[in-house]
Write a protein that holds these residues in place. Structure first.
Motif, short mmCIF file in Angstrom:
data_model
loop_
_atom_site.label_atom_id
_atom_site.label_comp_id
_atom_site.label_asym_id
_atom_site.label_seq_id
_atom_site.Cartn_x
_atom_site.Cartn_y
_atom_site.Cartn_z
N VAL A 191 55.39 12.65 13.36
CA VAL A 191 55.10 13.01 14.75
C VAL A 191 54.59 14.44 14.75
CG1 VAL A 191 56.06 13.30 17.07
CG2 VAL A 191 56.93 11.50 15.58
N SER A 192 53.42 14.63 15.35
CA SER A 192 52.87 15.98 15.46
C SER A 192 52.34 16.16 16.88
CB SER A 192 51.75 16.20 14.43
OG SER A 192 50.70 15.29 14.65
N ASN A 193 52.27 17.42 17.31
CA ASN A 193 51.78 17.69 18.66
C ASN A 193 50.98 18.98 18.65
OD1 ASN A 193 53.84 19.45 18.32
ND2 ASN A 193 54.88 18.99 20.24
N THR A 194 50.04 19.04 19.57
CA THR A 194 49.25 20.25 19.76
C THR A 194 49.16 20.52 21.26
OG1 THR A 194 47.21 18.97 19.79
CG2 THR A 194 47.84 19.93 17.69
N ALA A 195 49.14 21.79 21.60
CA ALA A 195 49.05 22.20 23.00
C ALA A 195 47.98 23.28 23.09
CB ALA A 195 50.39 22.72 23.49
N ASP A 196 47.13 23.16 24.08
CA ASP A 196 46.07 24.15 24.31
C ASP A 196 46.04 24.51 25.79
OD1 ASP A 196 45.06 24.26 21.69
OD2 ASP A 196 43.89 22.42 22.02
N GLY A 197 45.84 25.78 26.05
CA GLY A 197 45.68 26.24 27.42
C GLY A 197 46.95 26.22 28.23
N GLN A 198 48.12 26.20 27.61
CA GLN A 198 49.39 26.19 28.34
C GLN A 198 49.65 27.59 28.90
OE1 GLN A 198 51.26 23.45 28.85
NE2 GLN A 198 49.77 22.22 27.72
N PRO A 199 50.38 27.68 30.03
CA PRO A 199 50.64 29.01 30.63
C PRO A 199 51.33 29.96 29.67
CG PRO A 199 51.22 27.28 32.17
CD PRO A 199 50.88 26.61 30.87
N TRP A 200 52.22 29.50 28.87
CA TRP A 200 52.90 30.39 27.95
C TRP A 200 51.97 30.86 26.83
CZ3 TRP A 200 53.00 28.29 23.09
CH2 TRP A 200 52.88 26.89 22.99
N GLN A 201 50.87 30.12 26.57
CA GLN A 201 49.88 30.57 25.60
C GLN A 201 48.96 31.62 26.22
OE1 GLN A 201 48.27 26.74 24.63
NE2 GLN A 201 49.28 26.72 22.62
N LYS A 202 48.74 31.50 27.52
CA LYS A 202 47.87 32.45 28.20
C LYS A 202 48.53 33.82 28.31
CE LYS A 202 45.24 29.10 30.87
NZ LYS A 202 44.88 28.63 32.20
N ILE A 203 49.86 33.88 28.25
CA ILE A 203 50.57 35.17 28.30
C ILE A 203 50.16 36.00 27.09
CG2 ILE A 203 52.82 36.28 28.11
CD1 ILE A 203 53.96 33.97 29.70
N GLU A 204 50.05 35.34 25.93
CA GLU A 204 49.66 36.04 24.72
C GLU A 204 48.24 36.58 24.84
OE1 GLU A 204 50.18 33.07 21.77
OE2 GLU A 204 52.36 33.10 21.88
N GLU A 205 47.42 35.89 25.63
CA GLU A 205 46.04 36.31 25.82
C GLU A 205 45.91 37.33 26.96
OE1 GLU A 205 44.00 32.66 26.57
OE2 GLU A 205 44.45 31.85 24.60
N GLY A 206 47.00 37.60 27.66
CA GLY A 206 46.97 38.60 28.73
C GLY A 206 46.93 38.01 30.12
N GLY A 207 47.23 36.77 30.33
CA GLY A 207 47.22 36.19 31.67
C GLY A 207 48.21 35.05 31.73
N GLY A 208 48.21 34.30 32.85
CA GLY A 208 49.04 33.12 32.97
C GLY A 208 50.36 33.35 33.67
N MET A 209 50.79 34.60 33.87
CA MET A 209 52.06 34.84 34.54
C MET A 209 51.80 35.64 35.80
SD MET A 209 55.58 36.44 33.06
CE MET A 209 55.97 35.07 32.05
N GLU A 210 52.45 35.26 36.88
CA GLU A 210 52.29 35.96 38.15
C GLU A 210 53.17 37.20 38.17
OE1 GLU A 210 52.90 33.23 41.33
OE2 GLU A 210 51.26 31.93 40.71
N ASP A 211 53.09 37.96 39.27
CA ASP A 211 53.82 39.22 39.39
C ASP A 211 55.33 39.02 39.41
OD1 ASP A 211 51.44 40.54 39.44
OD2 ASP A 211 51.31 40.59 41.64
N ASP A 212 55.79 37.89 39.99
CA ASP A 212 57.24 37.67 40.09
C ASP A 212 57.83 37.07 38.80
OD1 ASP A 212 56.10 35.21 40.28
OD2 ASP A 212 57.20 34.57 42.07
N GLY A 213 57.08 36.95 37.74
CA GLY A 213 57.59 36.46 36.46
C GLY A 213 57.51 34.95 36.30
N ALA A 214 56.87 34.25 37.24
CA ALA A 214 56.75 32.79 37.16
C ALA A 214 55.39 32.42 36.56
CB ALA A 214 56.90 32.17 38.53
N PHE A 215 55.33 31.26 35.97
CA PHE A 215 54.07 30.78 35.41
C PHE A 215 53.15 30.31 36.52
CE2 PHE A 215 56.75 29.85 31.60
CZ PHE A 215 56.11 30.71 30.74
N ASP A 216 51.87 30.41 36.28
CA ASP A 216 50.88 29.95 37.24
C ASP A 216 50.45 28.53 36.85
OD1 ASP A 216 48.94 29.69 39.14
OD2 ASP A 216 47.45 30.86 38.04
N PHE A 217 50.92 27.54 37.65
CA PHE A 217 50.56 26.15 37.40
C PHE A 217 49.52 25.71 38.43
CE2 PHE A 217 54.88 26.21 35.58
CZ PHE A 217 54.58 25.78 34.30
N GLY A 218 48.48 26.43 38.54
CA GLY A 218 47.45 26.13 39.53
C GLY A 218 46.68 24.87 39.18
#
Length: 171
Positions: free
Chosen positions: A113-140
């Protein structure tokens, strides 16, 4: 040990159980006609069975007075029929035996069993985005996140499985 006096004390004034008697249900004319038809069928079947000969062999007295080789041919036919019946029964039993015999073979199913994830909000944090000001993820709704699961399985051969068991037993 239980004594008779104990039983008498336990079952004082006990009498036989009486079940209330119910009148037999009344039958409709259709039910009566159906019962009569069934009885007539049973009688007809019994009459037919009583007329069938139980002994299919030709008596020797009759065979002696019969002209031609009809009796010999009939006996050959009966012998061939008996052999065919025996063969058919043996084949039927062989088929039933093979169907009923459940040969269970234990084998190993190896699953990956293998899995891959791309473009997840927690991955965008590493790139400098994906989290709102109140510390919640942006699931737009404009999220392009993907997640892929790959399940792969193989049924191992018995020889490979046994060799693997021997290797683990020795090592």
């Amino acid at each position: 040990m239980i004594r008779l006096a104990d039983l008498d004390a336990t079952f004082i004034n006990s009498g036989p159980m009486v079940t209330p008697s119910h009148p037999p249900p009344s039958l409709t004319p259709q039910q009566i006609a159906q019962a009569q038809a069934q009885e007539a069928q049973k009688r007809e079947l019994n009459r037919r069975q009583s007329r069938k000969p139980t002994d299919k062999n030709i008596p020797d007295d009759v065979a002696d007075v019969t002209i031609g080789d009809g009796v010999a041919k009939y006996r050959q036919l009966r012998e061939a029929e008996r052999r065919l019946d025996a063969i058919m029964m043996r084949k039927r039993l062989d088929v039933q035996d093979s169907v009923n015999r459940n040969v269970k073979e234990e084998r190993v199913l190896r699953i990956w069993v293998s899995n891959t994830a791309d473009g997840q909000p927690w991955q965008k944090i590493e790139e400098g985005g994906g989290m709102e000001d109140d510390g919640a993820f942006d699931f737009g709704s404009d999220s392009s996140a993907t997640y892929r699961v790959k399940i792969e399985g193989r049924l191992l051969d018995a020889e490979v499985h046994e060799a693997g068991e021997e290797a683990t037993d020795n090592g």
